[in-house]
Design a protein around this motif. Structure first.
Motif, PDB file in Angstrom:
ATOM      1  N   ASP A   1       6.242   8.572  -7.206  1.00 57.75           N
ATOM      2  CA  ASP A   1       5.241   9.587  -6.867  1.00 57.75           C
ATOM      3  C   ASP A   1       4.642   9.374  -5.476  1.00 57.75           C
ATOM      4  O   ASP A   1       3.941  10.237  -4.969  1.00 57.75           O
ATOM      5  CB  ASP A   1       4.105   9.590  -7.883  1.00 57.75           C
ATOM      6  N   PHE A   2       4.918   8.216  -4.890  1.00 57.76           N
ATOM      7  CA  PHE A   2       4.336   7.862  -3.603  1.00 57.76           C
ATOM      8  C   PHE A   2       5.399   7.982  -2.517  1.00 57.76           C
ATOM      9  O   PHE A   2       6.449   7.352  -2.606  1.00 57.76           O
ATOM     10  CB  PHE A   2       3.762   6.448  -3.644  1.00 57.76           C
ATOM     11  N   GLY A   3       5.097   8.765  -1.480  1.00 56.93           N
ATOM     12  CA  GLY A   3       6.098   9.041  -0.455  1.00 56.93           C
ATOM     13  C   GLY A   3       6.021   8.161   0.766  1.00 56.93           C
ATOM     14  O   GLY A   3       6.971   8.100   1.549  1.00 56.93           O
ATOM     15  N   SER A   4       4.907   7.452   0.944  1.00 52.32           N
ATOM     16  CA  SER A   4       4.751   6.602   2.114  1.00 52.32           C
ATOM     17  C   SER A   4       4.360   5.203   1.677  1.00 52.32           C
ATOM     18  O   SER A   4       3.520   5.046   0.778  1.00 52.32           O
ATOM     19  CB  SER A   4       3.664   7.159   3.045  1.00 52.32           C
ATOM     20  N   TRP A   5       4.956   4.224   2.333  1.00 50.09           N
ATOM     21  CA  TRP A   5       4.761   2.818   1.960  1.00 50.09           C
ATOM     22  C   TRP A   5       4.543   1.960   3.187  1.00 50.09           C
ATOM     23  O   TRP A   5       5.114   2.229   4.247  1.00 50.09           O
ATOM     24  CB  TRP A   5       5.981   2.286   1.204  1.00 50.09           C
ATOM     25  N   GLY A   6       3.744   0.903   3.020  1.00 48.15           N
ATOM     26  CA  GLY A   6       3.619  -0.102   4.043  1.00 48.15           C
ATOM     27  C   GLY A   6       4.705  -1.161   3.903  1.00 48.15           C
ATOM     28  O   GLY A   6       5.546  -1.087   3.002  1.00 48.15           O
ATOM     29  N   GLN A   7       4.645  -2.155   4.784  1.00 48.30           N
ATOM     30  CA  GLN A   7       5.654  -3.217   4.780  1.00 48.30           C
ATOM     31  C   GLN A   7       5.319  -4.337   3.811  1.00 48.30           C
ATOM     32  O   GLN A   7       6.186  -5.162   3.500  1.00 48.30           O
ATOM     33  CB  GLN A   7       5.811  -3.779   6.184  1.00 48.30           C
ATOM     34  N   GLY A   8       4.098  -4.395   3.361  1.00 47.88           N
ATOM     35  CA  GLY A   8       3.702  -5.403   2.382  1.00 47.88           C
ATOM     36  C   GLY A   8       3.027  -6.614   3.000  1.00 47.88           C
ATOM     37  O   GLY A   8       3.232  -6.931   4.172  1.00 47.88           O
ATOM     38  N   THR A   9       2.223  -7.283   2.191  1.00 46.10           N
ATOM     39  CA  THR A   9       1.579  -8.529   2.598  1.00 46.10           C
ATOM     40  C   THR A   9       1.677  -9.526   1.451  1.00 46.10           C
ATOM     41  O   THR A   9       1.483  -9.169   0.286  1.00 46.10           O
ATOM     42  CB  THR A   9       0.105  -8.285   3.004  1.00 46.10           C
ATOM     43  N   GLN A  10       2.010 -10.752   1.775  1.00 49.15           N
ATOM     44  CA  GLN A  10       2.260 -11.781   0.744  1.00 49.15           C
ATOM     45  C   GLN A  10       0.941 -12.360   0.240  1.00 49.15           C
ATOM     46  O   GLN A  10       0.074 -12.758   1.034  1.00 49.15           O
ATOM     47  CB  GLN A  10       3.124 -12.904   1.306  1.00 49.15           C
ATOM     48  N   VAL A  11       0.813 -12.418  -1.066  1.00 48.66           N
ATOM     49  CA  VAL A  11      -0.306 -13.091  -1.717  1.00 48.66           C
ATOM     50  C   VAL A  11       0.264 -14.204  -2.580  1.00 48.66           C
ATOM     51  O   VAL A  11       1.108 -13.944  -3.446  1.00 48.66           O
ATOM     52  CB  VAL A  11      -1.133 -12.122  -2.581  1.00 48.66           C
ATOM     53  N   THR A  12      -0.177 -15.424  -2.350  1.00 44.23           N
ATOM     54  CA  THR A  12       0.285 -16.569  -3.116  1.00 44.23           C
ATOM     55  C   THR A  12      -0.921 -17.258  -3.732  1.00 44.23           C
ATOM     56  O   THR A  12      -1.850 -17.646  -3.016  1.00 44.23           O
ATOM     57  CB  THR A  12       1.061 -17.551  -2.246  1.00 44.23           C
ATOM     58  N   VAL A  13      -0.897 -17.380  -5.047  1.00 42.43           N
ATOM     59  CA  VAL A  13      -1.981 -18.037  -5.775  1.00 42.43           C
ATOM     60  C   VAL A  13      -1.434 -19.347  -6.320  1.00 42.43           C
ATOM     61  O   VAL A  13      -0.602 -19.351  -7.238  1.00 42.43           O
ATOM     62  CB  VAL A  13      -2.527 -17.150  -6.905  1.00 42.43           C
ATOM     63  N   SER A  14      -1.902 -20.445  -5.764  1.00 41.12           N
ATOM     64  CA  SER A  14      -1.357 -21.747  -6.143  1.00 41.12           C
ATOM     65  C   SER A  14      -2.345 -22.845  -5.780  1.00 41.12           C
ATOM     66  O   SER A  14      -3.094 -22.727  -4.805  1.00 41.12           O
ATOM     67  CB  SER A  14      -0.032 -21.987  -5.436  1.00 41.12           C
ATOM     68  N   SER A  15      -2.337 -23.894  -6.580  1.00 42.33           N
ATOM     69  CA  SER A  15      -3.177 -25.048  -6.277  1.00 42.33           C
ATOM     70  C   SER A  15      -2.399 -26.094  -5.490  1.00 42.33           C
ATOM     71  O   SER A  15      -2.953 -27.130  -5.118  1.00 42.33           O
ATOM     72  CB  SER A  15      -3.732 -25.649  -7.566  1.00 42.33           C
TER      73      SER A  15
ATOM     74  N   CYS B   1       0.853  -1.176   0.000  1.00 38.49           N
ATOM     75  CA  CYS B   1       0.000   0.000   0.000  1.00 38.49           C
ATOM     76  C   CYS B   1       0.896   1.235   0.000  1.00 38.49           C
ATOM     77  O   CYS B   1       1.969   1.221   0.612  1.00 38.49           O
ATOM     78  CB  CYS B   1      -0.873  -0.028   1.256  1.00 38.49           C
ATOM     79  N   ALA B   2       0.462   2.280  -0.687  1.00 35.88           N
ATOM     80  CA  ALA B   2       1.277   3.491  -0.768  1.00 35.88           C
ATOM     81  C   ALA B   2       0.392   4.729  -0.789  1.00 35.88           C
ATOM     82  O   ALA B   2      -0.770   4.654  -1.204  1.00 35.88           O
ATOM     83  CB  ALA B   2       2.148   3.456  -2.021  1.00 35.88           C
ATOM     84  N   ALA B   3       0.955   5.852  -0.359  1.00 36.57           N
ATOM     85  CA  ALA B   3       0.201   7.102  -0.290  1.00 36.57           C
ATOM     86  C   ALA B   3       0.952   8.221  -0.994  1.00 36.57           C
ATOM     87  O   ALA B   3       2.177   8.301  -0.910  1.00 36.57           O
ATOM     88  CB  ALA B   3      -0.043   7.483   1.170  1.00 36.57           C
ATOM     89  N   SER B   4       0.179   9.081  -1.670  1.00 37.67           N
ATOM     90  CA  SER B   4       0.756  10.229  -2.366  1.00 37.67           C
ATOM     91  C   SER B   4      -0.023  11.486  -2.012  1.00 37.67           C
ATOM     92  O   SER B   4      -1.250  11.464  -1.951  1.00 37.67           O
ATOM     93  CB  SER B   4       0.704   9.997  -3.877  1.00 37.67           C
TER      94      SER B   4
END
Length: 124
Positions: free
Chosen positions: A110-124, A96-99
């Protein structure tokens, strides 16, 4: 400076859905454009979606159009990314980021603030 914290990631099968949340603190997000980016292993961070101050305008990268929806609740200081019809190629860490200004070109710089991130895994 706004602090951002993503949640909602996880493991999902192809065709499934996830909703990511981005909770902001430190200031109200009502005067910020909010965006989502993602980074897959070995690849550069790429733009996913952005939403205007009040939510009236949204922009998406072509690969997620019709499948992902960005939204915001300024009263809750939270931004969401609803992801449907997920594909293995959607696997990435989502940020996620904010501008402070209308950042509609999708440039990460263009985005000055960022989160730490969250992992998304798409797999069968």
């Amino acid at each position: 400076q706004v602090q951002l914290a993503e949640s909602g990631g996880g493991l999902v099968q192809p065709g499934g859905s996830l909703r990511l949340s981005c909770a902001a603190s430190g200031r109200t997000i009502s005067s910020l454009y909010m965006g989502w980016f993602r980074q897959a292993p070995g690849k550069e961070r790429e733009f996913v979606a952005v939403i205007s101050y009040s939510g009236g305008s949204t922009y998406y990268t072509d690969s997620v159009k019709g499948r992902f929806t960005i939204s915001r609740d300024n009263a809750k200081n939270t931004v969401y990314l609803q992801m449907n019809s997920l594909k293995p190629e959607d696997t990435a860490v989502y940020y996620c980021a904010a501008s402070r200004f209308p950042a509609v070109t999708g440039r990460a710089s263009d985005f000055g603030s960022w989160g730490q991130g969250t992992q998304v895994t798409v797999s069968s």
